[in-house]
Design a protein around this motif. Structure first.
Motif, PDB file in Angstrom:
ATOM      1  N   LYS A 116      40.792  49.139  41.508  1.00 32.70           N
ATOM      2  CA  LYS A 116      41.814  48.870  40.499  1.00 32.70           C
ATOM      3  C   LYS A 116      41.182  48.656  39.124  1.00 32.70           C
ATOM      4  O   LYS A 116      41.643  49.219  38.129  1.00 32.70           O
ATOM      5  CB  LYS A 116      42.630  47.647  40.910  1.00 32.70           C
ATOM      6  CG  LYS A 116      43.882  47.453  40.099  1.00 32.70           C
ATOM      7  CD  LYS A 116      44.739  46.353  40.678  1.00 32.70           C
ATOM      8  CE  LYS A 116      46.051  46.237  39.935  1.00 32.70           C
ATOM      9  NZ  LYS A 116      46.900  45.206  40.485  1.00 32.70           N
ATOM     10  N   SER A 117      40.113  47.860  39.060  1.00 36.48           N
ATOM     11  CA  SER A 117      39.458  47.615  37.773  1.00 36.48           C
ATOM     12  C   SER A 117      38.820  48.893  37.237  1.00 36.48           C
ATOM     13  O   SER A 117      38.834  49.145  36.025  1.00 36.48           O
ATOM     14  CB  SER A 117      38.412  46.514  37.904  1.00 36.48           C
ATOM     15  OG  SER A 117      37.419  46.887  38.821  1.00 36.48           O
ATOM     16  N   LYS A 118      38.287  49.731  38.131  1.00 38.06           N
ATOM     17  CA  LYS A 118      37.696  51.000  37.713  1.00 38.06           C
ATOM     18  C   LYS A 118      38.762  51.914  37.117  1.00 38.06           C
ATOM     19  O   LYS A 118      38.543  52.549  36.082  1.00 38.06           O
ATOM     20  CB  LYS A 118      37.032  51.669  38.917  1.00 38.06           C
ATOM     21  CG  LYS A 118      36.340  52.967  38.593  1.00 38.06           C
ATOM     22  CD  LYS A 118      35.787  53.616  39.838  1.00 38.06           C
ATOM     23  CE  LYS A 118      35.223  54.986  39.513  1.00 38.06           C
ATOM     24  NZ  LYS A 118      34.959  55.764  40.713  1.00 38.06           N
ATOM     25  N   GLU A 119      39.929  51.978  37.764  1.00 39.44           N
ATOM     26  CA  GLU A 119      41.023  52.806  37.252  1.00 39.44           C
ATOM     27  C   GLU A 119      41.495  52.300  35.896  1.00 39.44           C
ATOM     28  O   GLU A 119      41.813  53.091  35.009  1.00 39.44           O
ATOM     29  CB  GLU A 119      42.187  52.818  38.244  1.00 39.44           C
ATOM     30  CG  GLU A 119      41.942  53.690  39.456  1.00 39.44           C
ATOM     31  CD  GLU A 119      43.088  53.651  40.440  1.00 39.44           C
ATOM     32  OE1 GLU A 119      44.010  52.814  40.292  1.00 39.44           O
ATOM     33  OE2 GLU A 119      43.065  54.462  41.379  1.00 39.44           O
ATOM     34  N   GLN A 120      41.542  50.970  35.708  1.00 40.37           N
ATOM     35  CA  GLN A 120      41.960  50.412  34.424  1.00 40.37           C
ATOM     36  C   GLN A 120      40.960  50.778  33.328  1.00 40.37           C
ATOM     37  O   GLN A 120      41.357  51.104  32.213  1.00 40.37           O
ATOM     38  CB  GLN A 120      42.106  48.894  34.525  1.00 40.37           C
ATOM     39  CG  GLN A 120      43.348  48.466  35.291  1.00 40.37           C
ATOM     40  CD  GLN A 120      43.449  46.958  35.453  1.00 40.37           C
ATOM     41  OE1 GLN A 120      42.475  46.240  35.274  1.00 40.37           O
ATOM     42  NE2 GLN A 120      44.642  46.481  35.810  1.00 40.37           N
ATOM     43  N   ARG A 121      39.664  50.710  33.617  1.00 37.73           N
ATOM     44  CA  ARG A 121      38.642  51.083  32.627  1.00 37.73           C
ATOM     45  C   ARG A 121      38.766  52.556  32.256  1.00 37.73           C
ATOM     46  O   ARG A 121      38.700  52.920  31.082  1.00 37.73           O
ATOM     47  CB  ARG A 121      37.242  50.792  33.168  1.00 37.73           C
ATOM     48  CG  ARG A 121      36.808  49.363  32.935  1.00 37.73           C
ATOM     49  CD  ARG A 121      35.354  49.149  33.330  1.00 37.73           C
ATOM     50  NE  ARG A 121      35.345  48.665  34.719  1.00 37.73           N
ATOM     51  CZ  ARG A 121      34.704  49.243  35.724  1.00 37.73           C
ATOM     52  NH1 ARG A 121      33.973  50.289  35.540  1.00 37.73           N
ATOM     53  NH2 ARG A 121      34.762  48.729  36.940  1.00 37.73           N
TER      54      ARG A 121
END
Length: 168
Positions: A116-121
């Motif tokens: 999820k954090s990777k997709e947000q970045r």
């Protein structure tokens, strides 16, 4: 009713379904569908074919070690029928299945934790690069904080005679 496992993909083979192949040395291979049988005949390794259970377990996508798998193993020892034992076994199967599903969900959540954090970045970078598509040009001209800073780069060229025609 005897439920077998497909030799190639490890899915369940129900009675009357699938293909059974017996090799010259009397080893029996059961396949759930022709796809598995054809891959076996092409001598493909199930650990290298992405849609098989073996691949998913090898690459950490499915759980590999859990105490609930112990109950799924095949037992060839016949037991004398006992009504109470059968009733207790069915109750235990439901409980074990519930536990296994909960553990699989937990395993999946742990696997997807950083996604999820990777997709947000990645979305933030994409938005930063394509902000001109989202905001109107007039707003970008007024508020300079929305645009990326311009970088000036000096390019050095060897100066030759100016206005010299190119040779063919």
């Amino acid at each position: 009713m005897r439920l077998e496992k497909c030799w190639f993909c490890s899915s369940t083979v129900y009675p009357g379904h699938g293909i059974q192949f017996v090799r010259n040395d009397a080893k029996v291979f059961r396949f759930c569908r022709s796809k598995c049988h054809k891959n076996f005949k092409m001598k493909r390794n199930p650990r290298k074919v992405k849609w098989t259970k073996a691949y998913r377990r090898l690459h950490g996508k499915d759980m590999t070690q859990d105490s609930t798998f112990e109950f799924e193993r095949k037992r060839n020892r016949p037991e004398r029928y006992d009504r109470n034992l059968a009733e207790n076994t069915l109750k235990a199967i439901k409980k074990i299945d519930k536990i296994r599903v909960a553990r699989e969900e937990r395993h999946h959540k742990l696997r997807m934790k950083g996604k999820k954090s990777k997709e947000q970045r990645e979305a933030a970078v994409e938005l930063e690069q394509g902000i001109h598509m989202v905001k109107a040009p007039g707003v970008l001209a007024q508020d300079q904080s929305l645009t990326l800073p311009k970088i000036k780069v000096k390019v050095s060229q060897a100066q030759t005679d100016k206005n010299q025609p190119m040779e063919e």
